[in-house]
Write an enzyme that holds these catalytic residues in place. Structure first.
Site, short mmCIF file in Angstrom:
data_model
loop_
_atom_site.label_atom_id
_atom_site.label_comp_id
_atom_site.label_asym_id
_atom_site.label_seq_id
_atom_site.Cartn_x
_atom_site.Cartn_y
_atom_site.Cartn_z
N ASP A 12 0.83 -0.96 0.05
CA ASP A 12 0.14 -0.10 0.18
C ASP A 12 0.71 1.44 -0.25
O ASP A 12 1.81 1.33 1.02
CB ASP A 12 -0.84 0.14 1.58
CG ASP A 12 -2.01 0.86 1.11
OD1 ASP A 12 -2.29 1.31 0.10
OD2 ASP A 12 -2.45 1.48 2.33
N GLY A 27 -7.80 8.45 7.21
CA GLY A 27 -8.09 8.50 8.57
C GLY A 27 -9.40 8.74 8.95
O GLY A 27 -10.37 8.21 8.20
P1 13P Z 1 -8.86 4.66 5.72
O1 13P Z 1 -8.21 5.62 6.53
O2 13P Z 1 -10.21 5.40 5.21
O3 13P Z 1 -9.35 3.54 6.32
O4 13P Z 1 -8.00 4.43 4.33
C1 13P Z 1 -7.14 3.43 4.15
C2 13P Z 1 -6.48 3.44 2.94
O5 13P Z 1 -6.79 4.11 2.11
C3 13P Z 1 -5.13 2.73 2.81
O6 13P Z 1 -4.50 2.92 1.74
O1 G3H Z 2 -3.14 4.88 3.48
C1 G3H Z 2 -2.57 4.54 4.64
C2 G3H Z 2 -3.02 3.46 5.42
O2 G3H Z 2 -4.25 3.77 6.48
C3 G3H Z 2 -2.00 3.04 6.25
O3 G3H Z 2 -1.39 3.74 7.43
O4 G3H Z 2 1.09 4.24 7.05
O5 G3H Z 2 -0.04 4.12 9.38
O6 G3H Z 2 0.14 2.17 8.25
P1 G3H Z 2 0.10 3.47 7.89
ZN ZN Z 3 -4.67 4.92 0.94
#
Ligand code: 13P
Ligand code: G3H
Ligand code: ZN
Length: 311
Positions: A82, A181
């Site tokens: 991600d 968030g």
């Molecule tokens: P949320 O913060 O809305 O759960 O989004 C998560 C996300 O896009 C991870 O890449």
């Molecule tokens: O898009 C972000 C995700 O919520 C991941 O969050 O980088 O704090 O693990 P993090």
């Molecule tokens: Zn994201």
């Protein structure tokens, strides 16, 4: 079945008018909660790892946890990076067994975004791995980067064909008003998403899978559970689930959810510890936390994403 790519998942999701859930994982209980729900509902699932998660839990531990989940459930599970921010981290995840990576060039110029995305696609495709790209900037916090609402920008539909044709990426994340968030909309305002942008992107990229980040709906029961047990979260507003259903019916094939899992886990643990102040066995509070993650994911799969029974 080994860990799979998202290729077939997305093809079927697009045709079927549903979306596959992409849930962020950081530890064993989160992996178990998600995949137990997916197994019971026979849903394909994407487990995704942020740079922060990888730094926290270690690549190999996460890889083995996901392999264990696959062995236990027999489900089609994709393991996805991600918000990769460089060629190097994408390469490292591809070399280390991930089946899908995101190269997030959304904060770069269009030319730079295209250049780095193409470099990742060439490396990934030669190894059977798929690539998600991003155009447009979401507000909110992801890893250590904070983007203010003023610096966020919707995706420009006129750029999407160029990015997709020049890079060969397999899916595209777009910005239509979601954000990362728990604080997505100002209290007192009505949440709105730019479905017109989504439709224009879909018109320009027929059949191409679109990804929605920042898609948590921030269940108030968990915010309440946190605040009733010593927490201090200000008014938190997420994406209404009906809007996610609508996105899934259109071209969105992957819906990213992280904050909702965090709220479920933290709310449950706060409540458990408040009710059992003498307990100090981590299993005692991680067990209900895992159960609530499972219940939440089951609800998302069945009532929001529509991917139950599609594995
Ligand atoms: P949320 O913060 O809305 O759960 O989004 C998560 C996300 O896009 C991870 O890449
Ligand atoms: O898009 C972000 C995700 O919520 C991941 O969050 O980088 O704090 O693990 P993090
Ligand atoms: Zn994201």
């Amino acid at each position: 079945m080994p860990i799979v790519t998202t290729k077939e998942m997305f093809r079927r999701a697009y045709e079927g008018g549903y979306a596959v859930g992409a849930f962020n994982v950081n530890n064993m209980e989160i992996v178990q909660g998600i995949t137990e729900a997916a197994a019971e509902t026979r849903a394909p699932v994407i487990l995704q790892v942020s740079r922060g998660a990888r730094a926290y839990a270690n690549h190999t531990y996460l890889m083995k946890l996901v392999e264990a989940a696959e062995a236990e459930t027999g489900l089609p599970i994709a393991l996805h990076l991600d918000h990769g921010d460089s060629f190097e981290i994408c390469k490292s995840c591809i070399d280390g067994g991930f089946t899908s990576v995101m190269i997030d060039g959304s904060s770069r110029s269009l030319e730079d975004n295209i250049a780095v995305t193409r470099q990742v696609v060439e490396y990934a495709h030669a190894r059977g791995v798929v690539v998600e790209a991003e155009l447009g900037t979401l507000a909110g916090v992801e890893d250590e980067v904070q983007v203010s609402a003023e610096d966020s920008s919707y995706t420009r539909p006129e750029d999407v064909e160029e990015l997709v044709t020049r890079t060969g990426c397999d899916s595209l994340a777009i910005a239509i008003g979601t954000s990362h968030g728990a604080y997505k909309f100002k209290p007192g305002t009505t949440p709105q998403l730019r479905f017109d942008i989504l439709d224009e992107v879909a018109r320009r990229l027929p059949g191409f899978p679109i990804v929605l980040h920042g898609a948590s709906s921030v269940p108030q029961e968990f915010v309440q559970m946190i605040n009733d047990n010593g927490g201090k979260m200000p008014d938190a507003i997420g994406i209404p689930e009906e809007m996610l259903r609508e996105a899934a019916r259109r071209a969105v094939c992957k819906i990213n959810i992280d904050s909702d899992l965090r709220l479920a886990m933290t709310g449950t643990i706060r409540q458990y510890l408040a009710q059992h102040p003498g307990d100090f066995d981590p299993r005692a509070y991680l067990k209900p936390a895992r159960a609530n993650i499972k219940a939440l994911v089951r609800h998302k799969i069945v009532d929001v994403l529509g991917c139950d029974g599609k594995a």
